[in-house]
Design a protein around this motif. Structure first.
Motif, PDB file in Angstrom:
ATOM      1  N   PHE A  58       0.848  -1.190   0.000  1.00 34.67           N
ATOM      2  CA  PHE A  58       0.000   0.000   0.000  1.00 34.67           C
ATOM      3  C   PHE A  58       0.880   1.235   0.000  1.00 34.67           C
ATOM      4  N   ASN A  59       0.535   2.201  -0.855  1.00 35.24           N
ATOM      5  CA  ASN A  59       1.282   3.443  -0.980  1.00 35.24           C
ATOM      6  C   ASN A  59       0.311   4.604  -0.757  1.00 35.24           C
ATOM      7  N   HIS A  60       0.522   5.403   0.280  1.00 32.59           N
ATOM      8  CA  HIS A  60      -0.347   6.551   0.560  1.00 32.59           C
ATOM      9  C   HIS A  60      -0.383   7.539  -0.595  1.00 32.59           C
ATOM     10  N   LEU A  61       0.695   7.614  -1.368  1.00 32.53           N
ATOM     11  CA  LEU A  61       0.742   8.562  -2.488  1.00 32.53           C
ATOM     12  C   LEU A  61      -0.086   8.098  -3.687  1.00 32.53           C
ATOM     13  N   LYS A  62      -0.276   6.797  -3.810  1.00 27.66           N
ATOM     14  CA  LYS A  62      -1.066   6.226  -4.901  1.00 27.66           C
ATOM     15  C   LYS A  62      -1.943   5.107  -4.330  1.00 27.66           C
ATOM     16  N   PRO A  63      -2.942   5.488  -3.524  1.00 29.27           N
ATOM     17  CA  PRO A  63      -3.736   4.459  -2.844  1.00 29.27           C
ATOM     18  C   PRO A  63      -4.578   3.637  -3.817  1.00 29.27           C
ATOM     19  N   LYS A  64      -4.457   2.331  -3.698  1.00 27.34           N
ATOM     20  CA  LYS A  64      -5.326   1.416  -4.434  1.00 27.34           C
ATOM     21  C   LYS A  64      -5.286   0.072  -3.733  1.00 27.34           C
ATOM     22  N   PHE A  65      -6.329  -0.705  -3.964  1.00 32.03           N
ATOM     23  CA  PHE A  65      -6.479  -1.993  -3.304  1.00 32.03           C
ATOM     24  C   PHE A  65      -6.731  -3.064  -4.350  1.00 32.03           C
ATOM     25  N   ASP A  66      -6.068  -4.187  -4.183  1.00 32.32           N
ATOM     26  CA  ASP A  66      -6.264  -5.329  -5.066  1.00 32.32           C
ATOM     27  C   ASP A  66      -7.687  -5.839  -4.896  1.00 32.32           C
TER      28      ASP A  66
ATOM     29  N   ASN B 195      -7.975  12.198  -3.764  1.00 33.49           N
ATOM     30  CA  ASN B 195      -8.938  11.093  -3.740  1.00 33.49           C
ATOM     31  C   ASN B 195      -8.625  10.034  -2.677  1.00 33.49           C
ATOM     32  N   TRP B 196      -7.689  10.288  -1.765  1.00 31.69           N
ATOM     33  CA  TRP B 196      -7.280   9.305  -0.760  1.00 31.69           C
ATOM     34  C   TRP B 196      -8.491   8.784   0.030  1.00 31.69           C
ATOM     35  N   PHE B 197      -9.285   9.683   0.570  1.00 27.79           N
ATOM     36  CA  PHE B 197     -10.417   9.280   1.418  1.00 27.79           C
ATOM     37  C   PHE B 197     -11.502   8.577   0.599  1.00 27.79           C
ATOM     38  N   LYS B 198     -11.739   9.036  -0.604  1.00 26.48           N
ATOM     39  CA  LYS B 198     -12.740   8.397  -1.467  1.00 26.48           C
ATOM     40  C   LYS B 198     -12.339   6.957  -1.784  1.00 26.48           C
ATOM     41  N   ILE B 199     -11.052   6.750  -2.082  1.00 29.27           N
ATOM     42  CA  ILE B 199     -10.571   5.397  -2.398  1.00 29.27           C
ATOM     43  C   ILE B 199     -10.682   4.488  -1.177  1.00 29.27           C
ATOM     44  N   VAL B 200     -10.224   4.945  -0.031  1.00 26.81           N
ATOM     45  CA  VAL B 200     -10.270   4.123   1.182  1.00 26.81           C
ATOM     46  C   VAL B 200     -11.724   3.849   1.582  1.00 26.81           C
ATOM     47  N   SER B 201     -12.592   4.831   1.426  1.00 23.23           N
ATOM     48  CA  SER B 201     -13.996   4.635   1.818  1.00 23.23           C
ATOM     49  C   SER B 201     -14.737   3.676   0.889  1.00 23.23           C
ATOM     50  N   SER B 202     -14.168   3.384  -0.258  1.00 24.50           N
ATOM     51  CA  SER B 202     -14.854   2.518  -1.231  1.00 24.50           C
ATOM     52  C   SER B 202     -14.478   1.037  -1.111  1.00 24.50           C
ATOM     53  N   ILE B 203     -13.703   0.659  -0.111  1.00 25.97           N
ATOM     54  CA  ILE B 203     -13.234  -0.730  -0.020  1.00 25.97           C
ATOM     55  C   ILE B 203     -14.278  -1.696   0.533  1.00 25.97           C
ATOM     56  N   ALA B 204     -15.351  -1.151   1.101  1.00 29.21           N
ATOM     57  CA  ALA B 204     -16.415  -1.986   1.667  1.00 29.21           C
ATOM     58  C   ALA B 204     -17.694  -1.151   1.740  1.00 29.21           C
ATOM     59  N   PRO B 205     -18.849  -1.793   1.888  1.00 27.73           N
ATOM     60  CA  PRO B 205     -20.093  -1.030   2.018  1.00 27.73           C
ATOM     61  C   PRO B 205     -20.086  -0.058   3.208  1.00 27.73           C
ATOM     62  N   PHE B 206     -19.460  -0.472   4.326  1.00 26.71           N
ATOM     63  CA  PHE B 206     -19.330   0.431   5.473  1.00 26.71           C
ATOM     64  C   PHE B 206     -17.875   0.447   5.919  1.00 26.71           C
ATOM     65  N   VAL B 207     -17.317   1.644   6.002  1.00 23.63           N
ATOM     66  CA  VAL B 207     -15.935   1.831   6.449  1.00 23.63           C
ATOM     67  C   VAL B 207     -15.925   2.911   7.515  1.00 23.63           C
ATOM     68  N   ARG B 208     -15.276   2.625   8.617  1.00 25.76           N
ATOM     69  CA  ARG B 208     -14.968   3.647   9.620  1.00 25.76           C
ATOM     70  C   ARG B 208     -13.454   3.700   9.704  1.00 25.76           C
ATOM     71  N   CYS B 209     -12.920   4.904   9.802  1.00 23.72           N
ATOM     72  CA  CYS B 209     -11.459   5.056   9.836  1.00 23.72           C
ATOM     73  C   CYS B 209     -11.064   5.944  11.004  1.00 23.72           C
ATOM     74  N   ILE B 210     -10.027   5.519  11.707  1.00 24.84           N
ATOM     75  CA  ILE B 210      -9.464   6.284  12.815  1.00 24.84           C
ATOM     76  C   ILE B 210      -8.023   6.622  12.450  1.00 24.84           C
ATOM     77  N   HIS B 211      -7.724   7.908  12.439  1.00 19.55           N
ATOM     78  CA  HIS B 211      -6.359   8.359  12.150  1.00 19.55           C
ATOM     79  C   HIS B 211      -5.740   8.909  13.432  1.00 19.55           C
ATOM     80  N   ALA B 212      -4.594   8.382  13.800  1.00 20.56           N
ATOM     81  CA  ALA B 212      -3.761   8.950  14.859  1.00 20.56           C
ATOM     82  C   ALA B 212      -2.539   9.504  14.134  1.00 20.56           C
ATOM     83  N   GLU B 213      -2.653  10.737  13.716  1.00 23.16           N
ATOM     84  CA  GLU B 213      -1.647  11.361  12.857  1.00 23.16           C
ATOM     85  C   GLU B 213      -1.330  12.765  13.355  1.00 23.16           C
TER      86      GLU B 213
END
Length: 190
Positions: A69-77, A103-121
């Motif tokens: 996984f690359n934060h600069l080019k997010p994609k999922f197999d 588009n980082w958040f849009k890509i990550v949010s599309s990996i499942a019907p429901f996604v919750r994300c917690i960032h400690a950044e």
């Protein structure tokens, strides 16, 4: 914090993006994350992915899978089956990425019907100056070219209707490095 989130709702899987060798995922598993949960780790380094796979193979009860996984080019197999309800988290893995793509958040949010994300950044300085620590943090990150657009990209994704921001806590923890305080952001799919 992740174990508490897992205890509040039932998820099919938990995913750490920027997992290194999987240390946080193993801690979650051994601290009560559950054997019915699938564990996934996305990592930029080949050595991190390989080491995580080796460590996971030692524990037969942990259903774990690691991938590039690359934060600069997010994609999922497409072969990765995260399930229908997913908890994703990052922990100081976006900090040294100069700018995440729009588009980082849009890509990550599309990996499942429901996604919750917690960032400690470390992003509090991008929202407001809470004092000397915020200013030092901002100066340090600008000097190093690190994490300059997390907050604005998160806000845009919320405004575009890609995600819903549920909570944020600025400079929640300074740990041992006063130049790098951790802020928390929680969002979910629409």
């Amino acid at each position: 914090m992740i174990i508490d989130a897992l205890a509040l709702e039932q998820y099919d899987s938990v995913i750490e993006l920027g997992c290194g060798y999987g240390q946080n995922l193993f801690k979650i598993f051994y601290s009560g994350g559950g054997i019915n949960l699938k564990y996934f780790g996305g990592e930029f380094t080949k050595s991190g992915v390989e080491m995580a796979k080796k460590l996971a193979s030692i524990e037969p009860n942990m259903r774990a899978e690691f991938f590039y996984f690359n934060h600069l080019k997010p994609k999922f197999d497409k072969k990765l089956d995260f399930g229908k309800k997913v908890l994703v988290f990052t922990c100081h893995t976006i900090e040294q990425v100069k700018e995440i793509p729009d588009n980082w958040f849009k890509i990550v949010s599309s990996i499942a019907p429901f996604v919750r994300c917690i960032h400690a950044e470390p992003f509090g300085f991008q929202i407001c100056n809470l004092g000397e620590a915020s200013q030092n943090h901002k100066d340090y990150f600008i000097q190093n070219g690190w994490n300059l657009n997390f907050a604005s990209t998160l806000k845009k994704a919320n405004q575009n209707g890609d995600i819903i921001i549920e909570d944020a806590m600025l400079e929640y923890s300074c740990g041992t490095d006063p130049f790098n305080p951790t802020s928390i952001a929680v969002w979910r799919t629409v």
